[in-house]
Design a protein around this motif. Structure first.
Motif, PDB file in Angstrom:
ATOM      1  N   THR A   1      42.951  71.051  44.426  1.00 37.43           N
ATOM      2  CA  THR A   1      41.922  71.209  45.456  1.00 37.43           C
ATOM      3  C   THR A   1      40.897  70.084  45.423  1.00 37.43           C
ATOM      4  O   THR A   1      40.547  69.525  46.471  1.00 37.43           O
ATOM      5  CB  THR A   1      41.202  72.563  45.285  1.00 37.43           C
ATOM      6  OG1 THR A   1      42.176  73.607  45.377  1.00 37.43           O
ATOM      7  CG2 THR A   1      40.143  72.755  46.352  1.00 37.43           C
ATOM      8  N   PHE A   2      40.411  69.735  44.252  1.00 45.81           N
ATOM      9  CA  PHE A   2      39.292  68.797  44.166  1.00 45.81           C
ATOM     10  C   PHE A   2      39.694  67.375  43.797  1.00 45.81           C
ATOM     11  O   PHE A   2      38.882  66.470  43.862  1.00 45.81           O
ATOM     12  CB  PHE A   2      38.251  69.323  43.169  1.00 45.81           C
ATOM     13  CG  PHE A   2      37.619  70.602  43.636  1.00 45.81           C
ATOM     14  CD1 PHE A   2      36.661  70.597  44.627  1.00 45.81           C
ATOM     15  CD2 PHE A   2      38.020  71.818  43.106  1.00 45.81           C
ATOM     16  CE1 PHE A   2      36.099  71.773  45.070  1.00 45.81           C
ATOM     17  CE2 PHE A   2      37.467  72.998  43.543  1.00 45.81           C
ATOM     18  CZ  PHE A   2      36.496  72.989  44.531  1.00 45.81           C
ATOM     19  N   GLY A   3      40.936  67.182  43.370  1.00 44.76           N
ATOM     20  CA  GLY A   3      41.401  65.838  43.036  1.00 44.76           C
ATOM     21  C   GLY A   3      41.459  65.612  41.539  1.00 44.76           C
ATOM     22  O   GLY A   3      40.910  66.379  40.749  1.00 44.76           O
ATOM     23  N   TRP A   4      42.132  64.540  41.179  1.00 43.63           N
ATOM     24  CA  TRP A   4      42.385  64.230  39.773  1.00 43.63           C
ATOM     25  C   TRP A   4      41.850  62.845  39.459  1.00 43.63           C
ATOM     26  O   TRP A   4      41.896  61.942  40.296  1.00 43.63           O
ATOM     27  CB  TRP A   4      43.885  64.300  39.529  1.00 43.63           C
ATOM     28  CG  TRP A   4      44.333  63.922  38.163  1.00 43.63           C
ATOM     29  CD1 TRP A   4      44.129  64.613  37.010  1.00 43.63           C
ATOM     30  CD2 TRP A   4      45.084  62.766  37.802  1.00 43.63           C
ATOM     31  NE1 TRP A   4      44.715  63.964  35.957  1.00 43.63           N
ATOM     32  CE2 TRP A   4      45.311  62.818  36.426  1.00 43.63           C
ATOM     33  CE3 TRP A   4      45.590  61.685  38.520  1.00 43.63           C
ATOM     34  CZ2 TRP A   4      46.010  61.844  35.742  1.00 43.63           C
ATOM     35  CZ3 TRP A   4      46.291  60.716  37.848  1.00 43.63           C
ATOM     36  CH2 TRP A   4      46.493  60.798  36.466  1.00 43.63           C
ATOM     37  N   VAL A   5      41.341  62.681  38.249  1.00 41.87           N
ATOM     38  CA  VAL A   5      40.785  61.398  37.828  1.00 41.87           C
ATOM     39  C   VAL A   5      41.227  61.109  36.398  1.00 41.87           C
ATOM     40  O   VAL A   5      41.519  62.026  35.631  1.00 41.87           O
ATOM     41  CB  VAL A   5      39.234  61.414  37.945  1.00 41.87           C
ATOM     42  CG1 VAL A   5      38.612  62.349  36.924  1.00 41.87           C
ATOM     43  CG2 VAL A   5      38.655  60.030  37.824  1.00 41.87           C
ATOM     44  N   GLN A   6      41.298  59.827  36.086  1.00 43.21           N
ATOM     45  CA  GLN A   6      41.591  59.408  34.720  1.00 43.21           C
ATOM     46  C   GLN A   6      40.372  58.713  34.137  1.00 43.21           C
ATOM     47  O   GLN A   6      39.623  58.053  34.853  1.00 43.21           O
ATOM     48  CB  GLN A   6      42.774  58.429  34.697  1.00 43.21           C
ATOM     49  CG  GLN A   6      44.105  59.077  34.920  1.00 43.21           C
ATOM     50  CD  GLN A   6      45.232  58.071  34.867  1.00 43.21           C
ATOM     51  OE1 GLN A   6      45.234  57.098  35.593  1.00 43.21           O
ATOM     52  NE2 GLN A   6      46.220  58.332  34.018  1.00 43.21           N
TER      53      GLN A   6
ATOM     54  N   GLY B   1      33.864  64.554  42.715  1.00 43.01           N
ATOM     55  CA  GLY B   1      34.256  65.901  42.324  1.00 43.01           C
ATOM     56  C   GLY B   1      35.639  65.997  41.713  1.00 43.01           C
ATOM     57  O   GLY B   1      36.075  67.081  41.351  1.00 43.01           O
ATOM     58  N   ARG B   2      36.336  64.874  41.602  1.00 42.32           N
ATOM     59  CA  ARG B   2      37.659  64.890  40.980  1.00 42.32           C
ATOM     60  C   ARG B   2      37.506  65.121  39.483  1.00 42.32           C
ATOM     61  O   ARG B   2      36.516  64.702  38.889  1.00 42.32           O
ATOM     62  CB  ARG B   2      38.387  63.584  41.250  1.00 42.32           C
ATOM     63  CG  ARG B   2      38.616  63.332  42.733  1.00 42.32           C
ATOM     64  CD  ARG B   2      39.262  62.017  42.975  1.00 42.32           C
ATOM     65  NE  ARG B   2      38.411  60.947  42.429  1.00 42.32           N
ATOM     66  CZ  ARG B   2      38.716  59.667  42.467  1.00 42.32           C
ATOM     67  NH1 ARG B   2      39.847  59.265  42.991  1.00 42.32           N
ATOM     68  NH2 ARG B   2      37.888  58.768  41.969  1.00 42.32           N
TER      69      ARG B   2
ATOM     70  N   THR C   1      50.354  55.372  32.758  1.00 40.10           N
ATOM     71  CA  THR C   1      51.585  55.731  33.473  1.00 40.10           C
ATOM     72  C   THR C   1      51.587  57.173  33.965  1.00 40.10           C
ATOM     73  O   THR C   1      52.488  57.571  34.709  1.00 40.10           O
ATOM     74  CB  THR C   1      52.807  55.513  32.562  1.00 40.10           C
ATOM     75  OG1 THR C   1      52.632  56.283  31.366  1.00 40.10           O
ATOM     76  CG2 THR C   1      52.982  54.039  32.229  1.00 40.10           C
ATOM     77  N   THR C   2      50.596  57.969  33.574  1.00 37.82           N
ATOM     78  CA  THR C   2      50.534  59.367  33.991  1.00 37.82           C
ATOM     79  C   THR C   2      50.026  59.447  35.424  1.00 37.82           C
ATOM     80  O   THR C   2      49.068  58.783  35.795  1.00 37.82           O
ATOM     81  CB  THR C   2      49.612  60.170  33.061  1.00 37.82           C
ATOM     82  OG1 THR C   2      50.095  60.067  31.723  1.00 37.82           O
ATOM     83  CG2 THR C   2      49.565  61.632  33.456  1.00 37.82           C
ATOM     84  N   ARG C   3      50.690  60.296  36.219  1.00 34.07           N
ATOM     85  CA  ARG C   3      50.274  60.530  37.602  1.00 34.07           C
ATOM     86  C   ARG C   3      49.804  61.972  37.737  1.00 34.07           C
ATOM     87  O   ARG C   3      50.030  62.795  36.855  1.00 34.07           O
ATOM     88  CB  ARG C   3      51.442  60.298  38.557  1.00 34.07           C
ATOM     89  CG  ARG C   3      52.033  58.910  38.491  1.00 34.07           C
ATOM     90  CD  ARG C   3      53.311  58.867  39.257  1.00 34.07           C
ATOM     91  NE  ARG C   3      54.064  60.081  38.909  1.00 34.07           N
ATOM     92  CZ  ARG C   3      55.327  60.299  39.195  1.00 34.07           C
ATOM     93  NH1 ARG C   3      56.002  59.413  39.831  1.00 34.07           N
ATOM     94  NH2 ARG C   3      55.941  61.409  38.840  1.00 34.07           N
ATOM     95  N   GLN C   4      49.178  62.262  38.859  1.00 33.11           N
ATOM     96  CA  GLN C   4      48.694  63.621  39.092  1.00 33.11           C
ATOM     97  C   GLN C   4      49.854  64.621  39.075  1.00 33.11           C
ATOM     98  O   GLN C   4      49.728  65.712  38.526  1.00 33.11           O
ATOM     99  CB  GLN C   4      47.948  63.710  40.420  1.00 33.11           C
ATOM    100  CG  GLN C   4      47.385  65.093  40.698  1.00 33.11           C
ATOM    101  CD  GLN C   4      46.540  65.149  41.955  1.00 33.11           C
ATOM    102  OE1 GLN C   4      46.171  64.123  42.510  1.00 33.11           O
ATOM    103  NE2 GLN C   4      46.236  66.342  42.403  1.00 33.11           N
TER     104      GLN C   4
END
Length: 177
Positions: free
Chosen positions: A91-96, A104-105, A155-158
């Protein structure tokens, strides 16, 4: 002078030999192929659901309000905690590289913290959920020291994080956690 031992050249076409008609008759004896079921897609669009849809709304109960105490967390299983974390990221997104950002990620740990902050589960639930995530990481041959290290690997993706959380939730369900 032509030889009588050689037959005149025969020109056959598929239609002239009856081959196509014979193949069609043969194929007609097979049962009709099963219809492939495709998911129904509403032409009017879809309804946006909250990330915590299907779970009781966390908040103070009547007794909490009378006693003037903070709301107790809504109990959730470890598998549900992991599913809620995945939904929150979706819902809010992913961040590294950060717990959360200004948009808000959130990262994997940030999603778990957000699920806790919204009143679902306890810190012990989140700790046990992280153990399940680590078990899946080790079982799949990923040599990391924490889920956060896996989250921040370039190399990790959502999609990888969602897959990891899903596998950990299935593992927790299979163990009855």
């Amino acid at each position: 002078m032509t030889s009588t031992l050689l037959a005149p050249p025969i020109t056959l076409t598929p239609d002239a030999s009856g081959l196509i008609a014979e193949i069609e008759v043969y194929l007609a004896t097979f049962p009709a192929p099963a219809r492939v079921l495709v998911p129904y897609v509403c032409p009017l669009g879809s309804t946006v659901q909250l990330w915590n849809a299907g779970f009781p709304q966390a908040g103070p109960t009547f007794l909490d309000r009378i006693a003037h105490r903070t709301a107790r967390p809504t109990p959730v299983s470890i598998a549900d905690h992991l599913r809620l974390a995945s939904r929150y990221i979706n819902t809010f997104g992913w961040v590294q590289g950060a717990l959360w950002d200004s948009a808000g990620r959130v990262c994997l740990l940030g999603a778990q913290a957000a699920v806790l902050a919204h009143g679902y589960g306890t810190p012990d639930t989140a700790r046990r959920a992280r153990i399940q995530v680590m078990e899946v990481l080790h079982a799949t041959g990923r040599p990391v020291t924490s889920p956060d290290e896996y989250n921040d690997t370039p190399t990790t993706r959502q999609a990888d994080v969602h897959h990891l959380l899903d596998r950990a939730a299935v593992r927790a369900d299979s163990l009855g956690l």
